[in-house]
Design an enzyme around this catalytic site. Structure first.
Site, short mmCIF file in Angstrom:
data_model
loop_
_atom_site.label_atom_id
_atom_site.label_comp_id
_atom_site.label_asym_id
_atom_site.label_seq_id
_atom_site.Cartn_x
_atom_site.Cartn_y
_atom_site.Cartn_z
CD GLU A 97 -1.24 32.67 123.53
OE1 GLU A 97 -1.52 32.20 124.62
OE2 GLU A 97 -1.02 32.21 122.49
CG HIS A 159 -4.95 32.08 120.90
ND1 HIS A 159 -6.34 31.73 121.39
CD2 HIS A 159 -4.34 32.23 121.99
CE1 HIS A 159 -5.90 31.55 122.72
NE2 HIS A 159 -4.87 31.73 123.02
CB ILE A 161 1.79 30.62 115.37
CG1 ILE A 161 2.97 30.83 116.11
CG2 ILE A 161 0.92 31.98 115.47
CD1 ILE A 161 3.91 31.86 115.72
CG HIS A 178 -9.79 33.20 118.59
ND1 HIS A 178 -10.32 31.91 118.94
CD2 HIS A 178 -8.78 33.21 119.42
CE1 HIS A 178 -9.46 31.06 119.67
NE2 HIS A 178 -8.58 31.97 119.87
CG ASN A 212 -4.72 28.31 124.13
OD1 ASN A 212 -3.76 28.60 123.96
ND2 ASN A 212 -5.53 28.85 125.30
CG ASN A 268 -2.56 27.88 127.15
OD1 ASN A 268 -2.01 27.93 126.20
ND2 ASN A 268 -2.89 28.65 128.25
CG ASP A 313 -0.15 30.69 127.98
OD1 ASP A 313 -0.27 30.05 126.75
OD2 ASP A 313 -0.86 31.59 128.17
CG ASN A 314 1.62 29.50 123.94
OD1 ASN A 314 0.46 28.92 124.23
ND2 ASN A 314 1.51 30.94 123.67
CA CA Z 1 -1.65 29.70 124.86
CA CA Z 2 2.57 27.19 119.63
#
Ligand code: CA
Ligand code: CA
Length: 399
Positions: A97, A159, A161, A178, A212, A268, A313-314
């Site tokens: 992820e 999740h 980092i 989680h 997240n 996010n 997202d990331n």
């Molecule tokens: Ca994410």
């Molecule tokens: Ca990150």
């Protein structure tokens, strides 16, 4: 406690029927919660009206103006953008992820996330942290051993980092986990010789209920995103479907914890500029990247926002150029109702000169899920790119 949905097709249908619902907060929400949420909505309103980059596009984060389908980008078919030299990374089959590449080319992957409402190919197996040396000719991943007397590896569910490198060059890895679908930040010291992570501490806090991603600003200091406001799964569903935009960003240090930004429709990924002056926040269901100015007392003030037409997202930041690399979901509905015959696609954006009046946004990679299902992260090192996904594979590309 098992929180994963087993009737995703029905939920997708339910999502369709909810698109015309007016806003009704669930009866069991306390007045305090509602007041807190209203404050968050006001913050979103302020950001949306004052700091928009492109005023011609409709505002996306208001529950009353935008349907759930539009927020999920449910009608979008992705136009393919291919790269000629990509290969799948052996040993990653259940997602990566998030990932981060150190300036020396060592890459950490967070692998094997289990997240409510999202597919997992190994729902009963703990997650792990993988390492890759990008300097190698044909790099492979190896699993880092995790040591430490107080660490329970069996419930590890990694999740987002982030790394922090100390003045003496010690590398710390901070990992959102989680365990039992709760939220913790696990602090590790990276031991390069032993290829291991020494667990130092588990961080829990009432202001960190739905983590997240995070970006480290010290060994035990970070900004983190909560992607929902509610912890209860039923209320979380309503929050998501109605677009309450009550999710937030928290600053954490051992003696000071506070909300520093709020009013997001699923906050996010979070990252920082190389000069550490700006914080970048991805607001997934509003399809926006926000730029905040960071101050000496750790407060954040909104500077500008960028509309992206995809569920961001990331965010990774190239330490050399300052470019943002964003893993995106072109169609969010396909993530929450997984169908192997019609899988979620993948998309990687490169954003150059984000502080300029007209930043340059390039789709570097995009496809309909033939290769990668649900890209979440992309990062580059010396002409090579890594792309990770929520629950499936990861890609290594030459740019
Ligand atoms: Ca994410
Ligand atoms: Ca990150």
């Amino acid at each position: 406690m098992q929180l994963t949905y087993d009737n995703s097709a029905e939920r997708a249908e339910e999502m369709n029927t909810l698109t015309e619902l007016p806003f009704h907060p669930p009866k069991s929400i306390s007045q305090g919660a509602i007041n807190g949420g209203q404050k968050a909505s006001q913050d979103a309103e302020q950001r949306g009206t004052v700091y928009r980059v492109n005023p011609k596009q409709p505002k996306a984060s208001s529950c009353c103006c935008t349907t759930a389908r539009a927020r999920m980008n449910a009608s979008r078919e992705v136009k393919s953008v291919e790269l000629p030299n990509c290969k799948l990374i052996k040993g990653i089959e259940t997602g990566a992820e998030d990932l981060e590449i150190l300036p020396n080319g060592l890459a950490f992957f967070s692998a094997g996330l289990r997240y409510p409402g999202v597919k997992s190919f190994e729902p009963d197996k703990p997650g792990k942290i993988l390492l890759m040396d990008m300097n190698e000719e044909d790099p492979t991943v190896l699993e880092l051993k995790m040591t430490g007397s107080n660490f329970d590896a069996s419930s590890f569910n990694p999740h987002g980092i982030s790394t922090f490198t100390d003045e003496d060059n010690t590398v710390y890895l901070l990992v959102v986990s989680h365990p039992d679908f709760k939220s913790t930040v696990e602090l590790f010291k990276f031991q390069e010789e032993e290829k291991s992570l020494l667990h130092l501490k588990t961080i829990r806090h009432e202001l960190l209920p739905n983590l997240n991603d995070l970006v480290a600003v010290g060994r035990e200091h970070f900004y983190a995103t909560n992607d929902h406001y509610f912890v209860d799964q039923y209320l979380r569903s309503w929050e998501l479907y109605l677009g309450l935009a009550w999710s937030n960003v928290v600053y954490y240090s051992p003696d000071d914890v506070r909300v520093v930004a709020s009013g997001f429709d699923v906050a996010n990924g979070i990252s920082m500029s190389p000069d550490r002056k700006y914080v970048y926040i991805a607001e997934s269901l509003a399809h926006k990247i926000h730029v905040y100015e960071k101050h000496a007392n750790w407060t954040l003030t909104p500077l500008k926002s960028l509309d992206c037409d995809t569920l961001v997202d990331n965010i990774s930041v190239d330490p050399v150029t300052g470019d943002l690399w964003v893993g995106c979901h072109p169609n969010g509905m396909k993530i929450f109702s997984y169908d192997p015959e019609n899988p979620p696609g993948s998309e990687v954006l490169q954003i150059q000169n984000i502080l300029a009046e007209e930043p340059k946004v390039t789709v570097v990679y995009a496809e309909d899920g033939k290769v990668l299902h649900g890209s979440t992260v992309a990062s580059v090192y010396k002409g090579k790119m890594l792309v990770g996904t929520v629950f499936q594979k990861a890609l290594y590309c030459e740019l």
